[in-house]
Write an enzyme that holds these catalytic residues in place. Sequence first.
Site, PDB file in Angstrom:
ATOM      1  N   ARG A 155      -4.886  -4.970  -2.117  1.00  0.00           N
ATOM      2  CA  ARG A 155      -5.970  -4.388  -2.909  1.00  0.00           C
ATOM      3  C   ARG A 155      -5.327  -4.005  -4.104  1.00  0.00           C
ATOM      4  O   ARG A 155      -5.990  -3.952  -5.280  1.00  0.00           O
ATOM      5  CB  ARG A 155      -6.955  -3.636  -2.235  1.00  0.00           C
ATOM      6  N   LYS A 157      -4.694  -0.525 -11.749  1.00  0.00           N
ATOM      7  CA  LYS A 157      -5.811  -1.062 -10.955  1.00  0.00           C
ATOM      8  C   LYS A 157      -7.076  -0.307 -11.440  1.00  0.00           C
ATOM      9  O   LYS A 157      -8.086  -0.885 -11.439  1.00  0.00           O
ATOM     10  CB  LYS A 157      -5.442  -0.772  -9.442  1.00  0.00           C
ATOM     11  N   ASP A 166      -4.320  10.293  -5.139  1.00  0.00           N
ATOM     12  CA  ASP A 166      -4.048   8.839  -4.786  1.00  0.00           C
ATOM     13  C   ASP A 166      -2.346   8.773  -4.457  1.00  0.00           C
ATOM     14  O   ASP A 166      -1.851   7.757  -4.157  1.00  0.00           O
ATOM     15  CB  ASP A 166      -4.251   7.781  -5.916  1.00  0.00           C
ATOM     16  N   ARG A 203     -18.498   8.863   0.374  1.00  0.00           N
ATOM     17  CA  ARG A 203     -17.920   8.584  -1.182  1.00  0.00           C
ATOM     18  C   ARG A 203     -19.301   8.507  -1.982  1.00  0.00           C
ATOM     19  O   ARG A 203     -19.636   7.184  -2.149  1.00  0.00           O
ATOM     20  CB  ARG A 203     -17.129   7.464  -1.079  1.00  0.00           C
ATOM     21  N   CYS A 218     -11.995   1.401   0.035  1.00  0.00           N
ATOM     22  CA  CYS A 218     -10.957   2.094   1.029  1.00  0.00           C
ATOM     23  C   CYS A 218     -12.172   3.286   1.659  1.00  0.00           C
ATOM     24  O   CYS A 218     -13.126   3.594   1.076  1.00  0.00           O
ATOM     25  CB  CYS A 218     -10.189   2.876   0.294  1.00  0.00           C
TER      26      CYS A 218
HETATM   27  N1  EPU Z   1     -18.240  12.689  -5.687  1.00  0.00           N
HETATM   28  C1  EPU Z   1     -19.618  13.117  -5.610  1.00  0.00           C
HETATM   29  N2  EPU Z   1     -20.487  12.531  -6.172  1.00  0.00           N
HETATM   30  C2  EPU Z   1     -20.210  11.278  -7.128  1.00  0.00           C
HETATM   31  C3  EPU Z   1     -19.117  10.925  -7.343  1.00  0.00           C
HETATM   32  C4  EPU Z   1     -17.980  11.541  -6.540  1.00  0.00           C
HETATM   33  O1  EPU Z   1     -19.823  13.956  -4.723  1.00  0.00           O
HETATM   34  O2  EPU Z   1     -21.505  10.811  -7.587  1.00  0.00           O
HETATM   35  C5  EPU Z   1     -17.310  13.535  -5.274  1.00  0.00           C
HETATM   36  C6  EPU Z   1     -16.525  12.385  -4.138  1.00  0.00           C
HETATM   37  O3  EPU Z   1     -16.750  12.693  -2.735  1.00  0.00           O
HETATM   38  C7  EPU Z   1     -14.858  12.963  -4.368  1.00  0.00           C
HETATM   39  C8  EPU Z   1     -14.869  13.530  -5.845  1.00  0.00           C
HETATM   40  O4  EPU Z   1     -16.364  13.761  -6.143  1.00  0.00           O
HETATM   41  O5  EPU Z   1     -14.707  14.143  -3.657  1.00  0.00           O
HETATM   42  C9  EPU Z   1     -14.189  12.775  -6.770  1.00  0.00           C
HETATM   43  O6  EPU Z   1     -14.464  11.393  -6.750  1.00  0.00           O
HETATM   44  P1  EPU Z   1     -14.470  10.413  -7.967  1.00  0.00           P
HETATM   45  O7  EPU Z   1     -16.082  10.145  -8.218  1.00  0.00           O
HETATM   46  O8  EPU Z   1     -13.593  11.125  -8.922  1.00  0.00           O
HETATM   47  O9  EPU Z   1     -13.834   9.263  -7.418  1.00  0.00           O
HETATM   48  P2  EPU Z   1     -13.949   7.630  -7.653  1.00  0.00           P
HETATM   49  O10 EPU Z   1     -14.417   7.287  -8.984  1.00  0.00           O
HETATM   50  O11 EPU Z   1     -15.002   7.202  -6.500  1.00  0.00           O
HETATM   51  C10 EPU Z   1     -11.648   7.093  -8.386  1.00  0.00           C
HETATM   52  C11 EPU Z   1     -10.449   6.166  -7.754  1.00  0.00           C
HETATM   53  C12 EPU Z   1      -9.820   6.773  -6.406  1.00  0.00           C
HETATM   54  C13 EPU Z   1      -9.388   8.123  -6.774  1.00  0.00           C
HETATM   55  C14 EPU Z   1     -10.615   8.888  -7.297  1.00  0.00           C
HETATM   56  C15 EPU Z   1     -10.096  10.426  -7.487  1.00  0.00           C
HETATM   57  C16 EPU Z   1     -11.405   4.187  -9.054  1.00  0.00           C
HETATM   58  C17 EPU Z   1     -11.671   2.741  -8.611  1.00  0.00           C
HETATM   59  N3  EPU Z   1     -10.979   4.715  -7.860  1.00  0.00           N
HETATM   60  O12 EPU Z   1     -12.624   7.037  -7.313  1.00  0.00           O
HETATM   61  O13 EPU Z   1      -8.897   5.720  -6.297  1.00  0.00           O
HETATM   62  O14 EPU Z   1      -8.983   8.452  -5.672  1.00  0.00           O
HETATM   63  O15 EPU Z   1     -11.162   8.329  -8.642  1.00  0.00           O
HETATM   64  O16 EPU Z   1      -8.968  10.294  -8.372  1.00  0.00           O
HETATM   65  O17 EPU Z   1     -10.951   4.488 -10.063  1.00  0.00           O
HETATM   66  C18 EPU Z   1      -7.169   4.556  -5.006  1.00  0.00           C
HETATM   67  O18 EPU Z   1      -6.758   4.208  -6.273  1.00  0.00           O
HETATM   68  O19 EPU Z   1      -6.862   4.601  -4.033  1.00  0.00           O
HETATM   69  C19 EPU Z   1      -8.512   5.330  -5.061  1.00  0.00           C
HETATM   70  C20 EPU Z   1      -9.340   5.684  -3.857  1.00  0.00           C
END
Ligand code: EPU
Length: 421
Positions: A397, A22, A305, A122, A117
């Site tokens: 999803r 995904k 995750d 976020r 989610c």
């Molecule tokens: N963060 C910031 N600022 C940013 C981006 C992130 O402070 O600009 C913080 C977030 O608040 C969090 C940490 O950094 O505490 C990590 O966030 P990350 O950006 O890595 O997460 P994401 O890209 O929004 C993806 C996955 C999530 C998974 C996370 C961590 C996708 C579409 N989503 O989210 O997957 O939990 O990486 O591995 O790739 C899931 O599949 O259920 C899911 C939530």
Amino acid sequence: MEHLVINGQKQLFGDVFISGAKNAVVAIIPAAIMANGKCVIENLPNIEDVTSLVDTLTNIGVKCEFTEENTLIVDSSNITGYCAAYESVRKIRASYYLMGAFLGRFKKAEVAMPGGCNFGTRPIDQHLKGFKALGAEYTISHGIVKLSAEKLVGSNIYLDMPSVGATINIMLAASMAEGVTVIENAAKEPHIVDTANFLNMLGAKVKGAGTDVIKITGVSELHGAEYMIIPDQIEAGTYMIAAAIAGGDVTVRNVIPKHMDPLSAKLQDMGCVIYEGDDSIRIVSTGNLRPTNVKTMTYPGFPTDLQPQMTALLCIADGTSILTENVWNNRFQYINELKRLGGNITVEGRVAVVEGVKQLMGAEVNATDLRAGAALVIAGLAAKGTTTIGNIKYIDRGYEKIEEKLTKIGADIKRVKSERI
Ligand code: EPU
């Protein structure tokens, strides 16, 4: 409204075929719209996040054709714009990748703040910092992020934290910038490597994905390509945990065993027996489990995750386990639902203390997000009696045909239409 009904305490035996990842596909489909030519994406998971993305792109003239159930052809020759409104993106968090893709292709993007989610704040400040470093200006108003640049120029970007989304988004835009971009403190998750491999198939020049320094040399044009998505690490882990809690002998197929190391090690600690094949993992469990401690971390650490699913498993371990969530600041919302099934869990900030109980008991519960939903399914497999799970739109999803895959290995689980939940 649909819900899942599980009659628990059935051991699981047989093979589960894992779908495409995904979190790779939700980046690769946006990346495909930067190509001048058709992209054929294989091993596509048939999940709601893909449907939502395809709908969003179809609305702006991108031709998306499913040739077989798990193959998608994306042709953006007649793309009409660089805007994605709230109505089309509200269901998916990963709609933020449209920012990087539109910006790369058009040097402009207008994308509503992402949905998806909900577990705590976020933010996307690191994405925006990256775009700014490449020369884009941005405003956020009425929930819409507007980005524009005269031209994108490569830059050095140090991420405050290894964000998956920011790393990929910057890779997308930088692939079509002038000159060289270096991302430091980049995230290393398997889907980052997969997206980089896809971009390189389109003619981009991305090096170092999978390490914490990624170097992207921009190109002026990308072309179409054929690509096969990697298997879903988290879906595979979910079925491994299901086998561990229910007991039995299950082989997850179409996996990259290396990606599963952090989970395999924990399941072994807990008393499960794991056999690794080239692209499969067999897990044998008696259902009698030792407690363990888990700390979530960025890859190659234990994935956040799989944290809710692991908590469900620890609920029936023989003793006390401590689980620390280091990635998200509020990913324990589902704990109250696990407690309804008899879990004995105390949460203090980012730490959950799980006292194992002899038995979980079926109850009516609701999924609060995607992985929370998976955790409730896992708990339901072990619980005595009937567990009814509502809000399963979250599960859909990210999990393709979850009830079919579980039924095939012996679970008693049904999708039922009802107005009750
Ligand atoms: N963060 C910031 N600022 C940013 C981006 C992130 O402070 O600009 C913080 C977030 O608040 C969090 C940490 O950094 O505490 C990590 O966030 P990350 O950006 O890595 O997460 P994401 O890209 O929004 C993806 C996955 C999530 C998974 C996370 C961590 C996708 C579409 N989503 O989210 O997957 O939990 O990486 O591995 O790739 C899931 O599949 O259920 C899911 C939530």
